[in-house]
Design an enzyme around this catalytic site. Structure first.
Site, PDB file in Angstrom:
ATOM      1  N   HIS A  88     -14.573   7.595  -9.963  1.00 44.06           N
ATOM      2  CA  HIS A  88     -14.723   6.685  -8.819  1.00 44.06           C
ATOM      3  C   HIS A  88     -15.456   7.481  -7.750  1.00 44.06           C
ATOM      4  O   HIS A  88     -15.108   8.630  -7.496  1.00 44.06           O
ATOM      5  CB  HIS A  88     -13.340   6.226  -8.328  1.00 44.06           C
ATOM      6  CG  HIS A  88     -13.377   5.020  -7.435  1.00 44.06           C
ATOM      7  ND1 HIS A  88     -14.213   4.911  -6.354  1.00 44.06           N
ATOM      8  CD2 HIS A  88     -12.678   3.860  -7.486  1.00 44.06           C
ATOM      9  CE1 HIS A  88     -14.013   3.742  -5.768  1.00 44.06           C
ATOM     10  NE2 HIS A  88     -13.098   3.074  -6.447  1.00 44.06           N
ATOM     11  N   GLU A 121       0.856  -1.171   0.000  1.00 38.46           N
ATOM     12  CA  GLU A 121       0.000   0.000   0.000  1.00 38.46           C
ATOM     13  C   GLU A 121       0.898   1.228   0.000  1.00 38.46           C
ATOM     14  O   GLU A 121       1.910   1.249   0.702  1.00 38.46           O
ATOM     15  CB  GLU A 121      -0.874   0.016   1.262  1.00 38.46           C
ATOM     16  CG  GLU A 121      -1.997  -0.999   1.267  1.00 38.46           C
ATOM     17  CD  GLU A 121      -3.208  -0.540   0.445  1.00 38.46           C
ATOM     18  OE1 GLU A 121      -3.178   0.556  -0.137  1.00 38.46           O
ATOM     19  OE2 GLU A 121      -4.174  -1.315   0.376  1.00 38.46           O
ATOM     20  N   ARG A 131      -3.402  -1.532 -10.122  1.00 38.48           N
ATOM     21  CA  ARG A 131      -2.566  -0.578  -9.375  1.00 38.48           C
ATOM     22  C   ARG A 131      -1.246  -1.221  -8.980  1.00 38.48           C
ATOM     23  O   ARG A 131      -0.232  -0.567  -8.883  1.00 38.48           O
ATOM     24  CB  ARG A 131      -3.286  -0.077  -8.130  1.00 38.48           C
ATOM     25  CG  ARG A 131      -3.533  -1.139  -7.080  1.00 38.48           C
ATOM     26  CD  ARG A 131      -4.252  -0.607  -5.843  1.00 38.48           C
ATOM     27  NE  ARG A 131      -4.056  -1.542  -4.746  1.00 38.48           N
ATOM     28  CZ  ARG A 131      -4.649  -1.471  -3.571  1.00 38.48           C
ATOM     29  NH1 ARG A 131      -5.503  -0.483  -3.326  1.00 38.48           N
ATOM     30  NH2 ARG A 131      -4.409  -2.355  -2.631  1.00 38.48           N
ATOM     31  N   ARG A 138     -18.673  -2.957   2.257  1.00 40.64           N
ATOM     32  CA  ARG A 138     -17.524  -3.478   1.502  1.00 40.64           C
ATOM     33  C   ARG A 138     -18.075  -4.366   0.392  1.00 40.64           C
ATOM     34  O   ARG A 138     -19.229  -4.760   0.425  1.00 40.64           O
ATOM     35  CB  ARG A 138     -16.626  -4.314   2.432  1.00 40.64           C
ATOM     36  CG  ARG A 138     -16.124  -3.591   3.681  1.00 40.64           C
ATOM     37  CD  ARG A 138     -15.004  -2.626   3.362  1.00 40.64           C
ATOM     38  NE  ARG A 138     -13.859  -3.285   2.755  1.00 40.64           N
ATOM     39  CZ  ARG A 138     -12.800  -3.753   3.436  1.00 40.64           C
ATOM     40  NH1 ARG A 138     -12.739  -3.631   4.732  1.00 40.64           N
ATOM     41  NH2 ARG A 138     -11.796  -4.315   2.781  1.00 40.64           N
ATOM     42  N   GLU A 174      -0.656  -6.662  -3.669  1.00 38.76           N
ATOM     43  CA  GLU A 174       0.509  -6.275  -2.862  1.00 38.76           C
ATOM     44  C   GLU A 174       0.552  -6.963  -1.497  1.00 38.76           C
ATOM     45  O   GLU A 174       1.421  -6.664  -0.679  1.00 38.76           O
ATOM     46  CB  GLU A 174       0.488  -4.763  -2.585  1.00 38.76           C
ATOM     47  CG  GLU A 174       0.177  -3.882  -3.769  1.00 38.76           C
ATOM     48  CD  GLU A 174      -1.321  -3.626  -3.940  1.00 38.76           C
ATOM     49  OE1 GLU A 174      -2.128  -4.361  -3.327  1.00 38.76           O
ATOM     50  OE2 GLU A 174      -1.677  -2.711  -4.686  1.00 38.76           O
ATOM     51  N   ASP A 202      -4.930   4.658  -4.936  1.00 36.35           N
ATOM     52  CA  ASP A 202      -5.938   5.352  -4.130  1.00 36.35           C
ATOM     53  C   ASP A 202      -5.456   6.709  -3.639  1.00 36.35           C
ATOM     54  O   ASP A 202      -5.137   6.878  -2.457  1.00 36.35           O
ATOM     55  CB  ASP A 202      -6.283   4.481  -2.909  1.00 36.35           C
ATOM     56  CG  ASP A 202      -6.810   3.103  -3.313  1.00 36.35           C
ATOM     57  OD1 ASP A 202      -7.256   2.949  -4.465  1.00 36.35           O
ATOM     58  OD2 ASP A 202      -6.777   2.213  -2.460  1.00 36.35           O
ATOM     59  N   ASP A 241      -7.933  -5.463  -8.775  1.00 40.22           N
ATOM     60  CA  ASP A 241      -7.437  -4.736  -7.598  1.00 40.22           C
ATOM     61  C   ASP A 241      -6.362  -5.550  -6.860  1.00 40.22           C
ATOM     62  O   ASP A 241      -6.190  -6.739  -7.098  1.00 40.22           O
ATOM     63  CB  ASP A 241      -8.626  -4.445  -6.683  1.00 40.22           C
ATOM     64  CG  ASP A 241      -8.405  -3.249  -5.776  1.00 40.22           C
ATOM     65  OD1 ASP A 241      -7.350  -2.598  -5.878  1.00 40.22           O
ATOM     66  OD2 ASP A 241      -9.330  -2.952  -4.979  1.00 40.22           O
ATOM     67  N   GLU A 278     -18.285  -1.521  -9.399  1.00 45.81           N
ATOM     68  CA  GLU A 278     -17.448  -2.483  -8.670  1.00 45.81           C
ATOM     69  C   GLU A 278     -18.281  -3.354  -7.745  1.00 45.81           C
ATOM     70  O   GLU A 278     -17.863  -4.449  -7.379  1.00 45.81           O
ATOM     71  CB  GLU A 278     -16.317  -1.766  -7.905  1.00 45.81           C
ATOM     72  CG  GLU A 278     -16.762  -0.753  -6.881  1.00 45.81           C
ATOM     73  CD  GLU A 278     -15.581  -0.154  -6.091  1.00 45.81           C
ATOM     74  OE1 GLU A 278     -14.452  -0.176  -6.589  1.00 45.81           O
ATOM     75  OE2 GLU A 278     -15.821   0.322  -4.970  1.00 45.81           O
TER      76      GLU A 278
END
Lengths: 668, 668
Positions: A524, A139, A442, A286, A395, A459, A392, A273
């Site tokens: 978004h 992140e 990303r 969520r 990481e 983000d 998405d 999404e």
């Protein structure tokens, strides 16, 4: 490439460029042992190393293209280098002769005033000179600036970051000395540009090789890197028609889209999404992480998609590499042995994403990767009717995992984003949709270029802040673009609204202005839709947004040319000024403006409260301000009015597309 | 001490304790080279090291008491150790055989559950196990807790700190394995207690020696260390009469003192740091840093001092090692060549203390040190009539200075506090006032013990916070006390009021309660007197304070015995519980309670809003609560009422001073 003995050491040159210079008194290679201490939670990592030994390899012996190194004469050889070169390309292969070595440090000569770019997708500093860049996918953190209260507040929750944190690191740099260097490793690495006289590379293994490219011009280097790491397919034709509208309002999204259409927004797609459904947590709504249509949230979705399609609008969705333990796909994956396993038990490695646990699909298991690509990407997404999706994450792989191919987590962690990209790309290719179905990511790492057709800059904070806000996406596009990622874009208006940070109408408009001059426009709603300005929550914002989407659509012929150029040469759509003006050294450190292709210069307004804007115009061309038609000589700073709707954009006088650009000012 | 070859290495034992264990596969010694990066401003330092080489010395050869070490067999020797031992004392002398070495790392075996104490005066963690302690004299910072907003705010101004920052570091530890280890160096050093299996010592030089003491009981170790570092003279008789009242109100201070007397405060002295006059800056009133009486601020001071003396009250002042460039003493020092010089010019090294510049008197110049001791300390302070003073600062020596004796700044920086203490002590001794004139210091380093008769714990925040507030002074007294500093005290109510931190009446009272059971009671108005509670600004606070001063004065016979004991044995007045209860392992990590001498256990209330308090009572004794007379068995936690004026204090049943302690409850 020339390898020459010099004193008791050697010199390695590529063209005119000295790449390594080694002597007993000034060794360029160090090896040793470290004991890492890594604390990770939800994509944030604290990384520390206890360096037990760091040994200078002072003694070298050259034998043809092989260099053997030892701490000093008479000591056992501990490292061998094998040098191979062809034209402007070279490779230094490493072999550890002492199995205890798990760290390598390499010094590359540096010059005063040298610039270094790359490092993957960097958000804070395009020119990395003078700073230290750990390279570990994570992140990026909110914020990324230790002098802000927001960063401190986030740090207290383990969610803060620093200038080098990025979803997409890559151990590759381009030097203004006109060479590129890549470390072929997925281990933790760091580039240290703080030392006078040398750059230091740190790698937590003896890497397989270091690759080098020298070219007379920077564009040649970029092409070489895109040859190495892979190019993206052309942009899909449907994308160029307008913006992808991000709404996550369930069936209501379709109603809201009509207001966009009524306002004259040029629309290429609707991105929902939440097509997978919601999970209600104490933190808010969520997504439900099980990758298939949720009919409760989106009744009759197939019919809805068909209706959109009839209006020339595509439908896009969302996927990530995790599977919620309470979803059916998790059960299927677990039953088939497709999940990343715990180190200490014969159980899937689940992690807590905030009141729900997920497993990771093990992409080192070919059957698991094929299942995700074919069943989920191919079947649940493409066959279902999706034309694109956010792919998405990537990481979060813990380091203490057990993987199907035996790779250890410390090396798999950085490799994961490229594996994740590959799974998506294979799913697309399996349905013959390459260059047509568009996913955007990303996370990244070396090699993601070959698979990921579109970067999205992660983000951002919904603000104008230096290290978290609107301006960081320019830096991101320029740094990633040099390493073979032709297409970048970002969430228009940013994503992250925390504490007192709220997206204003001004920010939404400035971000739209910038996005119109990128490969893709996409909105978004952000993490707190109700509290933040939305494109459709303010008539001025919506009208302004509509105008910017029409500009994007108007420039489609130009963007198509840029896409063709990217396919042919690997040159990115957004380019640092120096890429075409390398004889003007003023351009080398600019990261707040970019060339959109060779002929448009875009200097987005990335501060609040501005009605005009200043930017540097490169020497060697005349520049026409698209809104006023006024021509400015290059080689100077200019200030232009910058009312909403007229972002500072200039075209190169004499461009073959001058007529197209001149037409921009007549757009309604 | 026994040195034995073992395998290809050696083992060094002191009594039953293994101090070093060395083998080719597990070397305990590493040497190398580092390039430090140190940013310093106003006593705050950012310290970073680029370790270029760190070489394990795997090969050892023993020859009598000498060990020679090399990276491996056949390589040149790079380090020699000479071992000497006598009884429980031992010494390892180091000699670098390679002049390029400027770093040394040494591993000492550690055991699970081992406790380590010392490190100088530590404010956050009495037991250092599990943490890393850089040892560099500096401002402790406000705050010292990265999780607080106050620390973040201060960090933004370069004034923040961390848990290990201290005015008084010392590279000495005591292990629960019943030995002490001291590194004889003034270079930057660090103790790292984070590794399982070993403690690692880091020194930025090859130190002269490491000294070791093993004793069967902890008290024996403390005595040995006080023998090594020096003991303090007995406490002056005048001090034991009551509190030293800190006022800095110019002549008004004498008027305000009368209110204290009228309220029944037991007073030993009046401390006016502004006796040197004021300098008005945009930050507020500062002292004028020229060390002599200022008659504008204190008209007729000699007569005032005489009047006080007639009432049995001493007068105390203030001094520090800097001289303001606009004062007469600076001119005198400069003319005589007494000042620390710039590295790059034949000019005194002046530093900005906030709108005024100062030079440093060069204490490595014997004439300069003698001048400060005789002319300033002896003449301007003692002869003038001062019975004591705050000898402030000592932590600010820059590292790029030029010193009279050629010492480099990196080594002089840590040595400076002890030199500063020595100058003060010589000034006192020169007037025959040792044990009579009392100065108190916050800065320190190895050897300050011999010269500094009283520690003061620096500038606490005026709050109850864990790492900056009232509780830190207990940790400070206990850690410093183990290393031969018998006497500690603190500013009652704390000093630092920043942002929203304001001293409350409750804090003032809780701090008075604690101070009554230390070597010295002294108040301080703090950095913002008008905004903060003062002892005389609230009748309840003043009455409570008066009571606590009477308790202190009542205990004078006991404190006198403790002072005699300190002189004889080096045992501190405030002692960790384990020092007398080492058979009760529960006592080892306690840092919120202390023994005041062997027979009183003090557990100050160091949280806000409490009306009772809990503490552990060591096993092996019965404990009488002084206010209720209730007896509690040792070996358990007890909770007692803790109204204002009745701090949780217990005496050991059967103490020879039981009658004195029992009388406390009858005091008015």
């Amino acid at each position: 490439m020339a390898l020459e003995a010099q004193g008791g050491g050697f010199v390695l040159t590529l063209g005119d460029t000295t790449i390594l210079e080694h002597g007993a008194d000034a060794p360029c290679l160090f090896v040793g042992r470290g004991v890492p201490n890594i604390e990770g939670a939800r994509g944030h990592y604290e990384i520390d190393d206890y360096v037990v030994e760091r040994i200078a390899l002072r003694h070298a012996e050259i034998d043809g293209g092989t260099i053997r190194l030892a701490p000093h004469e008479g000591a056992p050889w501990v490292l061998a280098l094998r040098i191979a070169a062809e034209g402007g390309n070279a490779e230094i292969a490493f072999e550890a002769l002492d199995p205890a070595i798990n760290r390598l440090w390499l010094r590359v000569p540096a010059q005063p005033g040298e610039h270094v770019w790359g490092g993957g997708e960097q958000f804070s500093y395009f020119d990395m000179a003078g700073r230290h860049f750990p390279l570990w996918t994570s992140e990026p953190g909110v914020g990324r600036d230790k002098s802000t209260l927001l960063t401190w507040q986030c740090d207290q929750k383990g969610a803060g970051g620093d200038y080098y944190h990025t979803n997409y690191p890559q151990p590759t740099w381009i030097s203004s000395r006109r060479y590129a260097l890549h470390v072929d490793t997925s281990a933790y690495a760091a580039f240290d540009f703080r030392h006078p006289g040398f750059h230091e590379i740190e790698v937590w293994e003896v890497p397989a090789r270091i690759e080098l490219w020298a070219r007379p011009r920077f564009t040649g280097i970029v092409t070489a890197l895109s040859d190495r790491f892979g190019r993206q397919p052309p942009l899909p034709e449907w994308l160029l028609k307008g913006a992808v509208i991000g709404l996550k309002d369930g069936a209501e999204s379709f109603e809201r889209l009509k207001a966009y259409e009524a306002a004259g927004v040029a629309i290429s797609g609707l991105w929902c999404e939440d097509w997978v459904g919601l999970r209600i947590t104490s933190f808010g709504n969520r997504l439900f992480w099980d990758w298939q249509w949720n009919a409760d949230r989106y009744p009759d979705l197939p019919a809805r998609i068909a209706e959109l399609d009839a209006r020339g609008i595509r439908f896009l969705g969302y996927v990530n590499p995790y599977l919620a333990v309470d979803g059916p796909l998790y059960a299927e994956a677990a039953a088939n042995g497709y999940l990343v396993m715990r180190p200490d038990a014969d159980e899937p490695y689940v992690i807590d994403f905030g009141e729900f646990d997920c497993g990771h699909v093990d992409f080192t298991n070919p059957r698991a990767a094929a299942w995700f690509a074919d069943t989920i990407i191919g079947g649940n997404l493409i066959d279902f009717g999706l034309s694109g999706w956010m792919a998405d994450f990537g990481e979060y792989l813990p380091i203490d995992v057990r993987l199907a191919n035996g790779m250890d987590g410390m090396r798999a962690h950085n490799a994961w984003p490229a594996l994740w990209a590959e799974v998506n790309a294979k799913g697309v290719a399996g349905r013959g949709k390459t260059g047509e179905a568009l996913f955007f990511m990303r996370s990244g790492y070396s090699g993601a270029q070959r698979h990921c057709p579109m970067l999205w800059a992660g983000d951002q904070s919904v603000d104008f802040s230096r290290h978290d806000g609107i301006g960081t996406v320019i830096c991101a596009a320029l740094s990633a673009g040099l390493l073979g990622n032709a297409y970048s874009h970002s969430d228009i208006g940013g994503y992250t609204s925390l504490f007192d940070t709220i997206r204003t109408p001004e920010l939404a408009m400035r971000w739209s202005e910038m996005a119109a001059f990128t490969a893709m426009m996409r909105t978004h709603e952000g993490n707190r839709p109700r509290l933040n300005t939305q494109m459709d929550s303010d008539p001025q914002v919506l009208a302004h947004f509509a105008r910017m989407t029409r500009i994007y659509a108007y420039l489609a012929p130009y963007l198509r040319k840029l896409s063709d150029e990217a396919v042919a040469t690997g040159l990115p759509v957004q380019r640092p000024l120096f890429l075409h003006f390398e004889d003007d050294p003023h351009t080398y450190a600019i990261q707040t403006a970019y060339l959109y292709g060779a002929d448009l210069l875009v200097a987005p307004v990335i501060e609040a409260g501005r009605s005009d804007w200043s930017t540097y115009l490169p020497a060697g061309a005349d520049w026409v301000h698209v809104w006023s038609g006024e021509t400015h000589k290059g080689g100077q700073d200019v200030t232009v009015p910058a009312p909403f709707g007229q972002p500072p954009v200039f075209y190169r006088a004499g461009s073959p597309d001058a007529a197209l650009f001149a037409g921009l000012s007549a757009l309604g």
